[in-house]
Design a protein around this motif. Structure first.
Motif, PDB file in Angstrom:
ATOM      1  N   ASP A  27       1.431 -27.055  -8.684  1.00  0.00           N
ATOM      2  CA  ASP A  27       2.830 -27.041  -9.130  1.00  0.00           C
ATOM      3  C   ASP A  27       3.763 -25.960  -8.604  1.00  0.00           C
ATOM      4  N   PHE A  28       4.647 -26.059  -7.643  1.00  0.00           N
ATOM      5  CA  PHE A  28       5.423 -25.104  -6.974  1.00  0.00           C
ATOM      6  C   PHE A  28       5.987 -24.191  -7.975  1.00  0.00           C
ATOM      7  N   GLY A  29       6.687 -24.532  -9.205  1.00  0.00           N
ATOM      8  CA  GLY A  29       7.229 -23.546 -10.066  1.00  0.00           C
ATOM      9  C   GLY A  29       6.530 -22.814 -10.438  1.00  0.00           C
ATOM     10  N   GLU A  30       5.212 -23.255 -11.025  1.00  0.00           N
ATOM     11  CA  GLU A  30       4.363 -22.393 -11.843  1.00  0.00           C
ATOM     12  C   GLU A  30       3.671 -21.354 -10.741  1.00  0.00           C
ATOM     13  N   VAL A  31       3.297 -21.893  -9.708  1.00  0.00           N
ATOM     14  CA  VAL A  31       2.581 -20.826  -8.913  1.00  0.00           C
ATOM     15  C   VAL A  31       3.516 -19.720  -8.323  1.00  0.00           C
ATOM     16  N   TYR A  32       4.626 -20.177  -8.116  1.00  0.00           N
ATOM     17  CA  TYR A  32       5.737 -19.370  -7.719  1.00  0.00           C
ATOM     18  C   TYR A  32       6.155 -18.193  -8.883  1.00  0.00           C
ATOM     19  N   ALA A  33       6.129 -18.679 -10.022  1.00  0.00           N
ATOM     20  CA  ALA A  33       6.725 -17.772 -11.110  1.00  0.00           C
ATOM     21  C   ALA A  33       5.276 -16.983 -11.301  1.00  0.00           C
ATOM     22  N   ALA A  34       4.167 -17.397 -11.292  1.00  0.00           N
ATOM     23  CA  ALA A  34       2.955 -16.467 -11.711  1.00  0.00           C
ATOM     24  C   ALA A  34       3.056 -15.451 -10.460  1.00  0.00           C
ATOM     25  N   LEU A  35       3.313 -15.692  -9.041  1.00  0.00           N
ATOM     26  CA  LEU A  35       3.064 -14.617  -8.236  1.00  0.00           C
ATOM     27  C   LEU A  35       4.330 -13.827  -8.244  1.00  0.00           C
ATOM     28  N   TYR A  36       5.735 -14.554  -8.747  1.00  0.00           N
ATOM     29  CA  TYR A  36       6.675 -13.493  -8.762  1.00  0.00           C
ATOM     30  C   TYR A  36       6.666 -12.516  -9.787  1.00  0.00           C
ATOM     31  N   ASP A  37       6.073 -12.969 -11.068  1.00  0.00           N
ATOM     32  CA  ASP A  37       5.625 -11.976 -12.218  1.00  0.00           C
ATOM     33  C   ASP A  37       4.847 -10.686 -11.655  1.00  0.00           C
ATOM     34  N   TRP A  38       3.703 -11.065 -10.969  1.00  0.00           N
ATOM     35  CA  TRP A  38       2.912 -10.101 -10.448  1.00  0.00           C
ATOM     36  C   TRP A  38       3.689  -9.125  -9.841  1.00  0.00           C
ATOM     37  N   ALA A  39       4.323  -9.540  -8.667  1.00  0.00           N
ATOM     38  CA  ALA A  39       5.048  -8.711  -7.561  1.00  0.00           C
ATOM     39  C   ALA A  39       5.885  -7.960  -8.528  1.00  0.00           C
ATOM     40  N   ARG A  40       6.750  -8.672  -9.394  1.00  0.00           N
ATOM     41  CA  ARG A  40       7.733  -7.768  -9.915  1.00  0.00           C
ATOM     42  C   ARG A  40       7.061  -6.527 -10.846  1.00  0.00           C
ATOM     43  N   GLY A  41       5.750  -6.618 -11.324  1.00  0.00           N
ATOM     44  CA  GLY A  41       5.174  -5.563 -12.016  1.00  0.00           C
ATOM     45  C   GLY A  41       4.400  -4.728 -11.181  1.00  0.00           C
ATOM     46  N   TYR A  42       4.099  -5.056  -9.909  1.00  0.00           N
ATOM     47  CA  TYR A  42       3.275  -4.114  -9.096  1.00  0.00           C
ATOM     48  C   TYR A  42       4.016  -3.089  -8.528  1.00  0.00           C
ATOM     49  N   THR A  43       3.564  -1.900  -8.464  1.00  0.00           N
ATOM     50  CA  THR A  43       3.927  -0.705  -7.913  1.00  0.00           C
ATOM     51  C   THR A  43       3.888  -0.692  -6.388  1.00  0.00           C
ATOM     52  N   PHE A  44       4.682  -0.978  -5.651  1.00  0.00           N
ATOM     53  CA  PHE A  44       4.853  -0.848  -4.172  1.00  0.00           C
ATOM     54  C   PHE A  44       5.228   0.525  -3.762  1.00  0.00           C
ATOM     55  N   LYS A  45       4.663   0.917  -2.747  1.00  0.00           N
ATOM     56  CA  LYS A  45       4.735   2.391  -2.263  1.00  0.00           C
ATOM     57  C   LYS A  45       4.911   2.336  -0.501  1.00  0.00           C
ATOM     58  N   PRO A  46       5.993   1.466  -0.389  1.00  0.00           N
ATOM     59  CA  PRO A  46       6.336   1.173   1.206  1.00  0.00           C
ATOM     60  C   PRO A  46       6.241   2.544   1.933  1.00  0.00           C
ATOM     61  N   ASP A  47       6.498   3.886   1.473  1.00  0.00           N
ATOM     62  CA  ASP A  47       6.597   5.061   2.313  1.00  0.00           C
ATOM     63  C   ASP A  47       5.250   5.467   2.538  1.00  0.00           C
ATOM     64  N   GLU A  48       4.234   5.008   1.812  1.00  0.00           N
ATOM     65  CA  GLU A  48       2.589   5.655   1.975  1.00  0.00           C
ATOM     66  C   GLU A  48       1.904   4.445   2.348  1.00  0.00           C
ATOM     67  N   GLU A  49       2.175   3.056   2.160  1.00  0.00           N
ATOM     68  CA  GLU A  49       1.389   2.343   2.440  1.00  0.00           C
ATOM     69  C   GLU A  49       2.238   0.970   3.272  1.00  0.00           C
ATOM     70  N   GLN A  50       1.362  -0.077   3.849  1.00  0.00           N
ATOM     71  CA  GLN A  50       1.781  -0.995   4.551  1.00  0.00           C
ATOM     72  C   GLN A  50       1.068  -2.299   4.022  1.00  0.00           C
ATOM     73  N   TYR A  51       1.936  -3.255   3.682  1.00  0.00           N
ATOM     74  CA  TYR A  51       1.334  -4.412   2.948  1.00  0.00           C
ATOM     75  C   TYR A  51       1.321  -5.714   3.819  1.00  0.00           C
ATOM     76  N   TRP A  52       0.129  -6.324   3.872  1.00  0.00           N
ATOM     77  CA  TRP A  52      -0.165  -7.482   4.535  1.00  0.00           C
ATOM     78  C   TRP A  52      -0.519  -8.663   3.529  1.00  0.00           C
ATOM     79  N   ALA A  53       0.390  -9.872   3.778  1.00  0.00           N
ATOM     80  CA  ALA A  53       0.221 -10.808   2.842  1.00  0.00           C
ATOM     81  C   ALA A  53      -0.580 -12.073   3.468  1.00  0.00           C
ATOM     82  N   HIS A  54      -1.852 -12.166   2.718  1.00  0.00           N
ATOM     83  CA  HIS A  54      -2.657 -13.117   3.485  1.00  0.00           C
ATOM     84  C   HIS A  54      -2.380 -14.499   3.200  1.00  0.00           C
ATOM     85  N   ILE A  55      -2.266 -15.387   4.097  1.00  0.00           N
ATOM     86  CA  ILE A  55      -1.825 -16.858   3.858  1.00  0.00           C
ATOM     87  C   ILE A  55      -2.892 -18.033   4.516  1.00  0.00           C
TER      88      ILE A  55
END
Length: 541
Positions: free
Chosen positions: A84-112
């Motif tokens: 279910d696209f809407g359900e999966v996207y919503a779950a991933l979106y909620d996680w990303a919104r709550g995650y603390t990204f530190k782009p000045d200190e870390e580089q992020y690779w999204a495994h697909i």
């Protein structure tokens, strides 16, 4: 100091599976990432469904065995339907919104490589929209399976600015879209070109209302239709382009035309009517001269724009229509808001994107390319090439760019002028004699319409006498006769009843709390037994 590398990926419930010792002979995408000797993964955010808790914990231990310096965070992400696209996207979106990204200190690779196809698409969208500020990571197995061979991996950077070829293609697409909005006319006015450049971006990226202002004949209607056609070519609208001039809408007919009505809603409503807003569903609604709408219709329109729902006349059930609004006006709506003639909340809603189209007199350098465009269109329509001779061309352009050429009707005046010249051209050549005659015609047309804004000369008594019964004409006082002759002249010189009313009542209207110039003029004419249509049909004598 180099940045730490963090991988975000889904547990591969099939590709990463395996419990026994033989699992080490199998290529597992998640484990393979930490097996590259020249690449250190500092942290792994491993997303997994709760029912695969055992497999996730085994993956955590295996990664620790291969790469003790890699920290694995197990992130439970439960969705009822992984397809279910809407359900999966919503779950991933909620996680990303709550995650603390530190782009000045870390580089992020999204495994697909792992996860369902839906999960992979959602991961792509999160990176493309920058909710995950990193790059896409794709892994692939070795040609020959064997312990310790991690296969290969590749990074996909979605920053298109780094790809010259793609950047050139996007630039070309923007240029073609701008050329389309200008009907292929190579305009030279820098201000106008900047205006079209922004309008092109807004047209393909926004569904918010757009307000086009500018004098009559400046091209608002034409530009609105081209914007719709551009969106249609990009598959951004599926509906139609619906256009209406609000100056033609009055009384019950205004609300009925726009919002529809139920049978019996008012006298003459013999059947249900859908209305133009519903006709514009999934398309574009262009309301020209929106400033002419009554306050009641403005309130109904505001609700329709904000909620995509409204009540047809005489109905107690709402209907819906998802349309994009483009509005046009030659009036200063800011002044109308200040004087209570236009709703402030509606103006604020339609004024997110507001563009004033300059008149032809403000774009003298664009007159020549527009002439070429009009002649080319004439040739296509009539199958005959028409050209100026050199002297005639120079003379016409000299006049067209001079202060004497006020271009009151803007591009409508220019189009009419070129049509006359092309029609009268002998052998397809426009001569100096034709140009001189056309200049004289234009000067007569604009006589008294310069900066002073003088009114047209009164209609002749003979012309007015033809409009009135003999006994009515004989009963008119000289005062009433002179006044009526002047009013008739203004009506004949203006394109709409509303504009004639604004011209005639330009001072007294400022002191009125409720302004309806068209209705005021209509009542004056009816007092003398005249109608607007009669004045337009009757030719001056």
């Amino acid at each position: 100091m180099s940045k730490k590398t963090v991988v975000v990926g889904f547990l591969g419930t099939q590709l990463d599976s395996g419990q026994g010792a033989g699992r080490w002979e199998k290529w597992r995408p998640t484990v393979s990432l930490v097996q590259h000797e020249d690449t250190l993964i500092h942290r792994f955010e491993l997303l997994y469904p709760l029912r695969y808790q055992t497999l996730a914990e085994l993956m955590q231990r295996d990664i620790a065995q291969v790469s003790p310096d890699t920290v694995v965070h197990l992130v439970p992400m439960e969705v009822a339907d992984p397809w279910d696209f809407g359900e999966v996207y919503a779950a991933l979106y909620d996680w990303a919104r709550g995650y603390t990204f530190k782009p000045d200190e870390e580089q992020y690779w999204a495994h697909i490589t792992t996860g369902t196809h839906v999960a992979q698409i959602c991961m792509f969208l999160m990176v493309e929209s920058r909710f995950i500020p990193g790059q896409l990571l794709q892994t692939s197995p070795p040609r020959k399976q064997g312990r310790g061979d991690p296969g290969a991996y590749a990074l996909i950077d979605l920053d298109l600015s780094r790809y010259d070829v793609l950047a050139q293609r996007f630039h070309q697409a923007h240029a073609e879209a701008q050329d389309f909005l200008k009907s292929g006319i190579s305009t030279r006015n820098a201000q106008f070109n900047r205006l079209i450049e922004e309008i092109e971006r807004v047209a393909v990226q926004s569904r918010a209302p757009i307000l086009l202002t500018g004098p009559t004949g400046a091209g608002k209607s034409h530009l609105a239709r081209r914007m719709f056609e551009l969106k249609k070519s990009r598959h951004q609208v599926q509906g139609e382009f619906i256009e209406v001039n609000c100056a033609t809408l009055r009384g019950d007919g205004a609300a009925s035309t726009l919002f529809g009505h139920k049978k019996g809603a008012f006298t003459g409503a013999a059947a249900d009517r859908a209305g133009l807003l519903r006709a514009a569903h999934q398309g574009v609604l262009f309301l020209d001269e929106i400033g002419e709408l009554g306050l009641d219709e403005q309130a109904m329109l505001l609700k329709a724009v904000e909620e995509k729902r409204f009540f047809p006349m005489g109905s107690d059930r709402e209907v819906s229509s998802d349309f994009q609004l483009i509005a046009g006006t030659h009036r200063d709506l800011r002044q109308d808001v200040a004087q209570g003639r236009f709703r402030e909340d509606l103006f604020a809603r339609i004024n997110l994107w507001s563009y004033r189209l300059p008149g032809l007199a403000q774009r003298p350098e664009d007159i020549e390319p527009n002439i070429e465009h009009l002649l080319a269109r004439w040739a296509a329509e009539h199958g005959q090439q028409v050209r100026f001779n050199a002297e005639a061309r120079a003379r016409y352009l000299r006049f067209a760019r001079s202060p004497q050429a006020v271009w009151r009707g803007n591009f409508r005046d220019l189009s009419a002028s070129i049509t006359r010249l092309a029609t009268l051209a002998d052998g397809g050549r426009i001569s100096t004699a034709l140009v001189d005659a056309e200049i004289a015609r234009l000067e007569w047309l604009w006589e008294g319409s310069g900066a002073a804004g003088l009114l047209p000369a009164p209609a002749s008594s003979a012309a007015l006498q033809r409009l009135l019964p003999a006994e009515q004409w004989a009963a008119l006082d000289l005062f009433d006769r002179l006044q009526l002759e002047a009013v008739v002249a203004v009506c004949r010189a203006t394109p709409s009843l509303s504009e004639a009313g604004r011209t005639l009542f330009d001072q007294s209207r400022q002191q009125r709390s409720v302004v309806n110039d068209a209705d005021r003029l209509r009542k004056y004419l009816l007092k003398h037994g005249l109608r607007w249509e009669m004045l337009q049909a009757d030719e001056p004598g």
